[in-house]
Design an enzyme around this catalytic site. Structure first.
Site, PDB file in Angstrom:
ATOM      1  CG  ASP A   1      -3.953   1.543   8.869  1.00 26.42           C
ATOM      2  OD1 ASP A   1      -3.688   2.528   9.007  1.00 26.42           O
ATOM      3  OD2 ASP A   1      -4.457   0.364   8.912  1.00 26.42           O
TER       4      ASP A   1
ATOM      5  CG  ASP B   1      -7.170  -2.890   9.556  1.00 23.13           C
ATOM      6  OD1 ASP B   1      -6.929  -2.166   9.182  1.00 23.13           O
ATOM      7  OD2 ASP B   1      -8.184  -3.579  10.568  1.00 23.13           O
TER       8      ASP B   1
ATOM      9  CG  ASP C   1      -6.522   0.165  13.715  1.00 30.48           C
ATOM     10  OD1 ASP C   1      -6.250   1.137  13.647  1.00 30.48           O
ATOM     11  OD2 ASP C   1      -6.455  -1.206  12.605  1.00 30.48           O
TER      12      ASP C   1
END
Length: 1110
Positions: free
Chosen positions: A820, A816, A509
């Site tokens: 996901d 997070d 990310d």
């Protein structure tokens, strides 16, 4: 009672069949009961990675979510002498079924089980409520008692709730303000703990030291040795008298006990490390409202009466009742076993502890904690399962089985030879006399001789079967996990620790991982006017300003707390929410006033697919406003107007290009662009009943643009270096972000993921929607080229992970959010974020990065490689000892009928090799050298050609030197003039001493299998130096002071010098040996060819003979 248990078991079996075949209906939450599986047509078919190989049950490349059948096969194929120890840290295959039965019983008989558990714990004095709390009793401080409250929540009794006056009436009984929460001072908390209990449950005690001691001596060979020692003791006393006859029996018994104690201590220490890690995993941090402010506390500090905000991905921390909620959906599978998502509203307000928020937002009033909840009862009745095999552990069991079979064959051969020589009169005593003479030797002496031969054979098995080899993985993993905690990484799944060392790509990310997650609004456009500086309220037109502040205050999951004493304003929420709220406060937003002036009708929580969130509110004058906030270009596409500098509504058509250029300009400067818009709505079009309102889809067209803000989130310090280290180590870093493609490109260039602007072309840099539009085959080809993916949804991340894995990559992925979870579950290593990550994301992940920092991810790679390297060091060391000890004893036994290394000596060698060697080598810290190699392939041989070279050089040297000593030692050492018995014992003492010192010096060589300088960093590893020192000191004591027990004699300084010289030669020998080149093709490939030919021929002939392989 018996009949009830049988009925429950039958019922649970039937329900398990249905439960395991289903998965979460919302597509976001992977079912914990089912193996990896994806039913989404867009995502494609699940990856087939668990195909049974009839020829090699130990060849499991990936144990994550492996079917039980495969896990059962390798256990059945392993040669095991002590199953309770060998399989202690592997998955307990019965645990899942036991847990399911427990859960069913708790659901059906919670009240009875709780009463029985409380009674038992009270008897054992195990109930601990807190440092300053006493056992729960109704004190009269509250208008409702513990039992009444617990039964209401447990039975989901809506009638009892209505009798209390609903959630408002119940909150009054519990002295809770639904808007500001409980007071939260120390007296208030203690009073609530005393009355209603704490949010802790009595945990089953872990194994004590005595249990480990019991398990350590269950090794079959050690039991045989103890029996042999007892028999030897009795016969020795009978034949030689009490003064000398007890030496053999007691010395063997003492050596066995030493092995057992050292093994138990080592295993007990590992167990304590795992227990500490489990406590860390359970200590969830969450937000509660106390005294009007949002604060973070431990889940264990929740008390009855607390007001807890719930967001998507959170775990419900205790039993409670819904206060308010919007689109709130709960996954209750952890308690009910049913995978369907349950929607919560005022008609179904009861929330169960341990469940997960699958969708929506809400707030709850806590009504039951700890053992007064079904989750607490369940957790109190089961033990934490730390078992889980890793691919390396399985492969080492295969290696241990192979070595063990070879050792067993050698031991049987030695036994047959020694017995043959003994009964044919070819075995002689050290003084030259024959041990067995037919017709003259008594039965007791013959039995004594057979027992001695049997103990030698059994001891060879102890040395040959490396029981400690698979456990060395657990040891190094336990050590690594403890050290990784200091490096801000919490390992949830053991296998991830080693798999991370094989990772070839990291999909990271952007926000919070590559950047600091410290966001501030640095640029703002209100209408078509740029506000400079962005927090100057004087540049804001009143109409636009009031609508903007109204939208920010209502369309948020954050909170603004203004202390009454005039202290600093406290702002809570996600980093993006905090940045926008802080900006609005500077513009003059009165958060509490604005929220009090309007009523929320419906909320559309932020959605990572649509990249926006919305809220419908009703004003005091009955007007309805719908506010939206989200990704700038997406919200802008839904806008038809904007407010100009005078507050007048204007068509956006003419200014659309201006806004797009503004967004691109901000994105190119690595700013996150967020747009805020609203639209008025007719009250009569808003659904009136609660059910229709819950299903109402907020209108998102004809919006009026209020503002576009650019939020700065600086890159983390050191992220450039971390990316560079990964690249040098052969690990490709890919950025996968939901942000604008221009923002992603700018950050990637800043972090070093993209080396130059020339690389920023498709498909190196791609949008999620473009990637998902490709076919499955095209995605597989393009995925390898992708470096940056912008505007990606969680589904795009999942598609990328699947495509990379199909292409042979070992994929680590960070995430997070709840959405996901599928990608974290699918990846070889799922890395969730400890600060911003939801509980659902954490539970789907293998490792939690506690500081959300990419540099910590790189440290995990280092530790992963260290685990693999340390195991290889230990294998090289142990196999050298194995080969040396076996060859020396076999050759000596066959040629002379006696062995130079007796039972006690071999047990000491086994202790050095097995437990102490594992401690010394498996705890080597990672070095920079590890990050200069390419990743280790999942199917690369455990014993590399370099290891074979090192191993053979050392083993051949040791065998050659020690056999020369065995056969020519008397003349070389000038012992011919001595008494024959004393000379033989002195020679054997030299062999034993030289052999042990060879292992001590070779332990240094094993530290650096491919480096000439084996001493680099050795002084920093205090445990290694301590173990080497301990081994040398104990060896001196054994030789100089315990000769009667070890059958050794004292050596003079010249003899010690010779032994040290023999050992120290291994250092220059290793250095010279490392100059010898090795072939690139692994030796195992050549060994396997004949077996493969045999298998191919057999498989071809089977159908002809009408036979089946199954």
């Amino acid at each position: 009672m018996r009949r009830f248990e049988e009925e429950e078991e039958a019922k649970s079996k039937e329900e398990r069949m249905t439960t395991r075949s289903s998965c979460s209906s919302n597509g976001l939450l992977p079912s914990s009961a089912s193996p990896r599986k994806t039913d989404d047509l867009e995502v494609g078919q699940p990856i087939k990675e668990f195909e049974l190989d009839d020829d090699d049950p130990f060849d499991i490349a990936h144990t994550k979510n492996a079917p039980l059948e495969i896990l059962r096969r390798w256990r059945q194929a392993a040669l095991v002498l002590n199953a309770s120890r060998r399989f202690r840290y592997t998955l307990d295959l019965k645990k899942e079924e036991e847990r399911e039965q427990r859960r069913r019983m708790v659901r059906s008989h919670a009240q009875v089980i709780r009463a029985a558990l409380l009674f038992r714990l009270a008897g054992e004095r195990q109930i601990v409520l807190g440092p300053s709390a006493t056992p729960p009793t109704v004190t009269g401080d509250y208008a409702i008692g513990l039992e009444e409250l617990a039964s209401m929540t447990r039975d989901h009794n809506i009638y009892s709730l209505q009798q209390c006056g609903g959630v408002k009436g119940l909150s009054s009984m519990l002295k809770t303000n639904l808007a500001t929460g409980i007071a939260g001072d120390e007296n208030d908390l203690i009073k609530r703990m005393n009355t209603f209990g704490t949010n802790r449950y009595p945990q089953k005690k872990g194994r004590g030291f005595w249990r480990f001691l019991w398990e350590a001596w269950q090794d079959l060979t050690l039991i045989i040795l103890i029996v042999a020692a007892i028999a030897s003791l009795g016969l020795g006393i009978k034949t030689e008298g009490l003064s000398h006859g007890w030496y053999d029996g007691v010395s063997i018994s003492f050596a066995v006990m030493l092995v057992i104690i050292v093994t138990a201590v080592s295993d007990y220490r590992q167990s304590l490390q795992f227990q500490n890690l489990n406590k860390e995993k359970q200590n969830i941090q969450l937000e509660v409202m106390r005294g009007g402010r949002i604060m973070k506390i431990s889940i264990f500090d929740i008390v009855v009466g607390d007001v807890v905000p719930l967001r998507i991905g959170d775990q419900v921390p205790a039993d409670g009742i819904l206060i308010t909620g919007h689109s709130l959906a709960i996954d209750e599978s952890s308690m009910t076993g049913e995978s369907k998502i349950v929607h919560k509203d005022q008609n179904a307000p009861f929330l169960m502890s341990g469940c997960k928020v699958a969708d929506g937002i809400g707030t709850m009033l806590v009504t039951g904690v700890g053992i007064n909840t079904e989750w607490g009862l369940l957790m109190a009745s089961i033990s934490e399962d730390t078992g889980e095999e890793t691919p390396l552990q399985v492969r080492l069991n295969g290696l241990a089985t192979f070595i063990g079979i070879a050792g067993l064959a050698v031991a049987l051969s030695v036994l047959a030879v020694l017995l043959g020589r003994y009964f044919t009169g070819n075995t002689k005593n050290p003084d030259g006399s024959v041990q067995f003479i037919k017709g003259e030797t008594t039965v007791s002496k013959a039995v004594d001789g057979v027992i001695k031969i049997l103990t030698i054979a059994v001891t060879i098995v102890v040395v040959a079967v490396p029981e400690g080899l698979p456990l060395a993985v657990t040891l190094t993993l336990a050590y690594s996990m403890r050290k990784m905690m200091a490096d801000k990484a919490l390992v949830r799944r053991l296998s991830a620790c080693e798999t991370m060392g094989s990772s070839t790509t990291i999909c990271s990310d952007k926000t919070g991982t590559l950047t600091l997650n410290q966001m501030t609004v640095v640029e703002a456009y209100v209408g078509s006017q740029k506000i400079n500086p962005p927090d100057d309220p004087s540049q804001l037109q009143s109409e636009a300003g009031s609508l903007l502040c109204e939208g920010i205050a209502q369309n948020t999951t954050g909170n603004v707390f203004v202390p009454k004493d005039g202290g600093d304003v406290e702002i809570t929420g996600s980093p993006t929410e905090k940045a926008i709220l802080s900006w609005a406060v500077k513009l003059g937003m009165k958060f509490d006033v604005l929220r009090a002036e309007s009523k929320i009708l419906h909320v559309f929580p932020f959605n990572s697919e649509k990249k926006r969130g919305g809220v419908a509110i009703q004003m005091a004058d009955s007007k309805v406003h719908i506010h939206w906030k989200g990704a700038a270009e997406m919200v802008l596409a839904s806008c038809t107007g904007y407010l100009d500098s005078n507050g007048s509504l204007q068509s956006i058509d003419k200014e659309m290009d201006f806004f797009k250029v503004a967004i691109d300009d901000m994105a190119a400067r690595s700013l996150r662009c967020v747009a805020i818009a609203y639209r008025p709505y007719e009250l009569d079009k808003v659904p009136t009943d609660e059910e229709s309102l819950g299903k109402w889809v907020l209108p998102e067209d004809e919006l009026v643009l209020l503002a576009i803000v650019g939020i700065k989130d600086p890159c983390r310090k050191g992220v450039n270096d971390a990316v560079r280290i990964c690249t040098a180590a052969g690990v490709k870093v890919r950025m996968v972000t939901g942000d604008n493609i221009q923002t992603a490109k700018a950050i990637a260039l800043e972090c070093g993921i993209l080396s130059s602007g020339a690389d920023a072309t498709e498909p190196n840099i791609i949008e999620g929607k473009v990637f998902r539009a490709y076919s499955e085959k095209e995605r597989e080809i393009i995925a390898k080229k992708i470096t940056v993916m912008g505007r990606s949804s969680p589904n795009d991340k999942l598609l990328l992970v699947q495509a990379l894995r199909k292409g042979g990559e070992v994929v680590a992925v960070t995430g997070d959010g709840t959405n996901d979870a599928p990608a974290l579950h699918e990846a070889d290593i799922g890395l969730s974020m400890g600060i911003q990550g939801t509980e659902v994301a954490k539970e789907s992940s293998d490792i939690v990065i506690l500081d959300d920092n990419f540099a910590s991810v790189v440290k995990v790679v280092r530790w992963g490689r260290s685990v693999y390297a340390n195991i290889q060091k230990f294998i090289q060391f142990q196999l050298t000892v194995n080969v040396g000890a076996l060859v020396i004893n076999v050759v000596a036994a066959v040629s002379s009928g006696d062995v130079p290394l007796n039972t006690v000596q071999l047990l000491w060698v086994n202790l050095i090799m097995d437990t102490l060697g594992a401690l010394a080598l498996a705890t080597e810290p990672p070095t920079d050298h590890l990050m200069h190699r390419t990743p280790v392939g999942r199917r690369e041989p455990l014993i590399t050609n370099i290891m074979w070279r090192n191993l053979l050089i050392q083993a051949l040297y040791q065998v050659a030197v020690l056999l020369v000593l065995n056969f020519r030692g008397l003349s070389i050492l000038h012992l011919n003039q001595d008494d024959r018995k004393h000379a033989t014992i002195a020679k054997n003492t030299m062999i034993f001493n030289a052999f042990v010192l060879c292992q001590v010096f070779n332990e240094f060589n094993a530290r650096k299998p491919d480096e000439i300088n084996v001493f680099k960093g050795v002084t920093k590893n205090h445990l290694f130096m301590g173990i080497v020192g301990f081994t040398v000191i104990l060896q001196i004591i054994l030789i100089e002071f315990t000769g009667d027990f070890t059958t050794t004699v004292r050596l003079n300084w010249k003899q010690w010098l010779i032994c040290v010289a023999i050992g120290i030669v291994s250092w220059p020998l290793a250095a010279v040996g490392k100059l010898i080149p090795v072939p690139k093709t692994p030796l195992s490939v050549y060994f396997r060819k004949p077996f493969r030919r045999c298998r191919t021929a057999r498989n071809a002939l089977m159908p002809r003979w009408g036979l089946s392989l199954n």
